[in-house]
Write an enzyme that holds these catalytic residues in place. Structure first.
Site, PDB file in Angstrom:
ATOM      1  N   SER B 203       0.851  -1.187   0.000  1.00 10.30           N
ATOM      2  CA  SER B 203       0.000   0.000   0.000  1.00 10.30           C
ATOM      3  C   SER B 203       0.886   1.236   0.000  1.00 10.30           C
ATOM      4  O   SER B 203       2.075   1.168   0.255  1.00 10.30           O
ATOM      5  CB  SER B 203      -0.864   0.001   1.250  1.00 10.30           C
ATOM      6  OG  SER B 203      -0.042  -0.029   2.390  1.00 10.30           O
ATOM      7  N   ARG B 204       0.265   2.372  -0.281  1.00 10.66           N
ATOM      8  CA  ARG B 204       0.950   3.647  -0.068  1.00 10.66           C
ATOM      9  C   ARG B 204       0.778   4.005   1.402  1.00 10.66           C
ATOM     10  O   ARG B 204      -0.073   3.456   2.093  1.00 10.66           O
ATOM     11  CB  ARG B 204       0.310   4.731  -0.940  1.00 10.66           C
ATOM     12  CG  ARG B 204       0.554   4.495  -2.429  1.00 10.66           C
ATOM     13  CD  ARG B 204       0.019   5.667  -3.242  1.00 10.66           C
ATOM     14  NE  ARG B 204       0.039   5.358  -4.657  1.00 10.66           N
ATOM     15  CZ  ARG B 204       1.125   5.438  -5.432  1.00 10.66           C
ATOM     16  NH1 ARG B 204       2.280   5.818  -4.913  1.00 10.66           N
ATOM     17  NH2 ARG B 204       1.069   5.121  -6.709  1.00 10.66           N
ATOM     18  N   ALA B 205       1.604   4.951   1.859  1.00 11.34           N
ATOM     19  CA  ALA B 205       1.503   5.396   3.242  1.00 11.34           C
ATOM     20  C   ALA B 205       0.125   5.993   3.486  1.00 11.34           C
ATOM     21  O   ALA B 205      -0.419   6.668   2.617  1.00 11.34           O
ATOM     22  CB  ALA B 205       2.554   6.458   3.525  1.00 11.34           C
ATOM     23  N   THR B 207      -0.962   6.845   7.219  1.00 12.26           N
ATOM     24  CA  THR B 207      -0.660   7.767   8.309  1.00 12.26           C
ATOM     25  C   THR B 207       0.838   7.864   8.546  1.00 12.26           C
ATOM     26  O   THR B 207       1.265   8.651   9.365  1.00 12.26           O
ATOM     27  CB  THR B 207      -1.334   7.299   9.613  1.00 12.26           C
ATOM     28  OG1 THR B 207      -0.931   5.938   9.854  1.00 12.26           O
ATOM     29  CG2 THR B 207      -2.836   7.376   9.515  1.00 12.26           C
ATOM     30  N   ASP B 265      -8.137   0.912  16.144  1.00 13.94           N
ATOM     31  CA  ASP B 265      -7.371  -0.162  15.542  1.00 13.94           C
ATOM     32  C   ASP B 265      -7.388  -1.358  16.467  1.00 13.94           C
ATOM     33  O   ASP B 265      -6.400  -1.721  17.071  1.00 13.94           O
ATOM     34  CB  ASP B 265      -5.946   0.258  15.181  1.00 13.94           C
ATOM     35  CG  ASP B 265      -5.231   0.867  16.373  1.00 13.94           C
ATOM     36  OD1 ASP B 265      -5.883   1.068  17.405  1.00 13.94           O
ATOM     37  OD2 ASP B 265      -4.018   1.114  16.276  1.00 13.94           O
TER      38      ASP B 265
END
Lengths: 503, 503
Positions: B203-205, B207, B265
């Site tokens: 994935s891209r960043a 957070t 989370d």
């Protein structure tokens, strides 16, 4: 510090503050915002900021780079002219969210925590999804009755409070769900005619086809300034006003705006919602009506008892002496459903017309009697007879007329919708059930409560005999589209159950 | 049936569909909508409708009466030209919301229920607040491990799945939270050079200041069409691509869009999120890295063990053989934080430069060794040595260069931000701690990952001695505003803890 120029965006985002930022705005680029991020909008360096959730705009016609678009809610809160330079920054999450996370993990919160949550909510620091998280965290499982009490107190504390200067301020509340159940418009004139103070503030309908405020509005002005309200109550001992002009437990309104689309109505939230409004309205004695029935909000006797105990627990500790009555919620009360039709029922009872709906009359007398017994001088059990005397002597009608005059009589009351259709019995037999939810839904589709003359008029109630083809009810509407929606719904499900007669 | 003409409104409402209706629209009047109500938008009479939440507009310049304004998300989903007539109606709540209410009341749900919820979510039938309600309902309390399994399966089922045609498809995943921890870019070339299939999609960043996809993008194209991806993997045995082009567990992306602003989370959501993506990506063997430390995501050994067991429970039942390693998460890994700086670290290790960060090298070798041991022919314990041989012989570098060429080498890689500032030690002593969260935050404020050359370069790590005034780290930025934000943050809290040397 990033400065942006305010630009009103004429979008109503309801109870949530939304700000619009152009994707090309340097502030957006540099801060790496994501949609759903929250920002703080500062008027002055030191002032309290306004918080808003961010939507990203790709059309400079809505919000250009260098501008901060703001929804109608934010514009009202900031109260600054378009073009004003404001400072914006990333909002830190409201501190009370830690308590919400504790609640989600199953911990019980104390009063201080609920107060901080209520303060952050009333200052619009919570987004809709944060409010949803709080509500679900406080759902039935693990929401202790002391927490219901804390939340109720916190909701009272974060709003205004009416003062009436007397120790006995009577009020009544029905938890809702029964169409046509317009007893309040009978109880207030009866109780006020007895001399007991009953300054009734009601809500407008939210999911039902008529609220007391919508219905009273057929006859009189209900949108009264605080001073006018006090003057009327002082003279007449009662009123039937809309409660929305005062800031009574405003947190409750914000929570309801999220509860409703979520179809959440946990007992804890219901009790906190009702009792916080009553305490804020200055009531000291309260009668609560819990209708029980297969299509009512409460469907088991055990459920009704649990709810009653929760009301009593919180009421006793918040300085509100309350009594709970469990009533028959098996079918609509009275005949009319919708503001004009319900006003007709109420006036027929007050005017003692021969065809007046007896069930509405009896229920109103029972409840009014219980309230009159709040009076220390009234012997237990005597309230009903006093209420009946007041009604039958015409004093209740006179009191109602005086209240209507005082609030401002409507010169041209709305009339019934011109479109109407009769739904008839498909066979011969006995009406064994009328579905509260379906009748409310048909009346709403027909246009109630926005169109005051729209609704449903019931010709048969449970237990009555009908011949095939005989009218069950009439649907009234003002607009063709509504009329069709309501007829479609009634054709799919009339809401009536008949037990066919055997040959 | 109400017909309205589509009008695109260039507002990005992220993962939520929003429709705009003018307050004067007859449809609005007749249906008695409230803001936050949902509507169904039908292309054809029989087709599957698109669902959207309603905002009310008071400016015909945005949406006029008779028009239906639609946000960018809705426009993309409908795929119809502006001005098209569509039919709209009140949306009924998605049927699976009943299961969400059951979950909120504390009931455990079965696979069928999670599947229906996932289907409704992926079809955009849930509003943000409904998703929030679901997430909170599934928070730690009462979210059983079988339910984590059901949710994982349901999220896989409602998306696409990559197929690689081999039984051993290796993958690794770190739960995140440690800046500079770019081991994947070392592990993939090592494992692929060993001959094991490792088609890594990252994935891209979200957070953090850099994700593997953002960092690899400094060197090569990561946005690959499925056919290209398969061809590269077939030839090179590995890739370092962005996973966003395939529809892998799309429900997870929608849930994350609400989890993040809620700062939720829970372990259950984390496990379901990670494992659903891996199964959908076609992986069969997985190494999971759980960094443990005082400023890491997992802060107690017990917490790490609980999380490990949950990963194992779900992995075993979903056909993913996985191993979990608990690693040192006490400080950032390597020196650079931010895409360009992290690429530099990775290439220094691959090129066996004298000053290459040893901690990054060692961690990558340890993890690559464990993955190589997935190979049945490799003796237990021999993986590390194989990995080291591959790295030290230059075969890992050669593989990396081949992967870069295959994906498409960047002709002009971005350079470091031109603005830079050195943060120095306030006294003489030993570095005893570096705060992961604060270093990540400074790097993000400096512009990472959007500005690839922005970030933080650490000159000292835990345990090293520093003299007063000696550099601790350098901040790099491309834009003055970002530069100031990052410097302000570093001045308020450098992220470093020193134990001062006694005279």
């Amino acid at each position: 510090m990033t400065k942006l120029k305010l630009r009103p965006v004429a979008i109503d985002t309801y109870k949530e503050n939304v700000a619009y930022l152009h994707r090309g705005c340097t502030f957006y680029r540099s801060e790496g915002f994501q949609a759903l991020s929250k920002i703080e909008i500062h008027k002055e360096e030191d002032g309290q900021p306004v918080i808003a959730v961010l939507n990203i705009v790709d059309d400079a016609g809505i919000t250009a780079p260098g501008e901060l678009g703001i929804s109608e809610q934010v514009f009202a809160q900031l109260n600054l002219p378009p073009g004003t330079s404001v400072t914006v920054k990333h909002a830190t999450p409201p501190a009370s969210l830690d308590a919400v996370h504790d609640k989600i993990s199953g911990e019980a919160l104390d009063y201080e925590q609920y107060l901080k949550i209520a303060q952050d909510i009333v200052e619009n620091r919570y987004s809709k999804i944060e409010i949803a998280a709080f509500l679900v965290g406080c759902a039935e499982t693990g929401f202790e009755r002391d927490e219901v009490l804390h939340l109720t107190r916190a909701m009272v504390e974060t709003g205004d409070r009416l003062e009436w200067g007397e120790t006995l301020v009577a009020d009544k509340h029905c938890i809702g769900g029964i169409p046509g159940n317009r007893t309040t418009m009978l109880i207030v004139p009866i109780v006020a005619a007895h001399g007991m103070l009953m300054p009734k503030t009601s809500s407008r309908a939210i999911t039902s086809p008529a609220g007391t405020a919508d219905t009273m509005e057929v006859l009189a002005n209900v949108d009264l300034l605080p001073d006018t309200l006090h003057a009327i109550v002082q003279r007449e001992r009662g009123c039937l006003a809309w409660g929305g002009t005062a800031r009574l437990a405003p947190v409750d309104d914000i929570l309801i705006a999220v509860e409703r689309p979520l179809s959440m109505d946990s007992p804890g939230q219901m009790v906190a919602s009702i009792l916080s409004k009553k305490v804020a309205a200055g009531s000291t004695r309260l009668l609560i009506d819990i209708p029980l029935g297969p299509t009512a909000k409460v469907r088991s006797h055990q459920g009704a008892l649990r709810l009653r105990k929760l009301f009593e627990y919180v009421g006793d500790r918040i300085g509100l002496e309350l009594e709970v009555v469990i009533t028959d919620g098996s079918q609509p009360i009275g005949r009319g459903i919708g503001p004009v039709l319900e006003t007709r029922d109420v006036m027929q009872v007050l005017e003692r017309k021969p065809g007046a709906p007896m069930d509405l009359r009896e229920k109103a007398l029972q409840l009014a009697g219980r309230i009159i017994e709040f009076d220390a001088d009234v012997r237990g059990g005597a309230g009903y007879h006093i209420a009946r005397d007041i009604l039958d002597s015409g004093r209740a009608l006179a009191k109602m007329e005086a209240i209507i005059e005082a609030q401002g009589k409507k010169p041209n009351p709305p009339s019934l919708g011109r479109l109407h259709h009769v739904i008839t019995a498909p066979g011969t037999g006995t009406v064994t059930a009328i579905d509260n939810l379906q009748m409310a839904s048909i009346a709403r589709l027909a246009g109630a409560p926005l169109d005051k003359g729209a609704g449903v008029d019931l010709h048969k109630k449970t237990g009555e005999h009908v011949e095939a083809g005989e009218p069950l009810y009439t649907i009234y509407a003002a607009f063709p589209a509504d009329y069709e929606f309501a007829l479609d719904a009634a054709r799919q499900n009339s809401g009536y159950t008949l037990r066919e007669a055997h040959e």
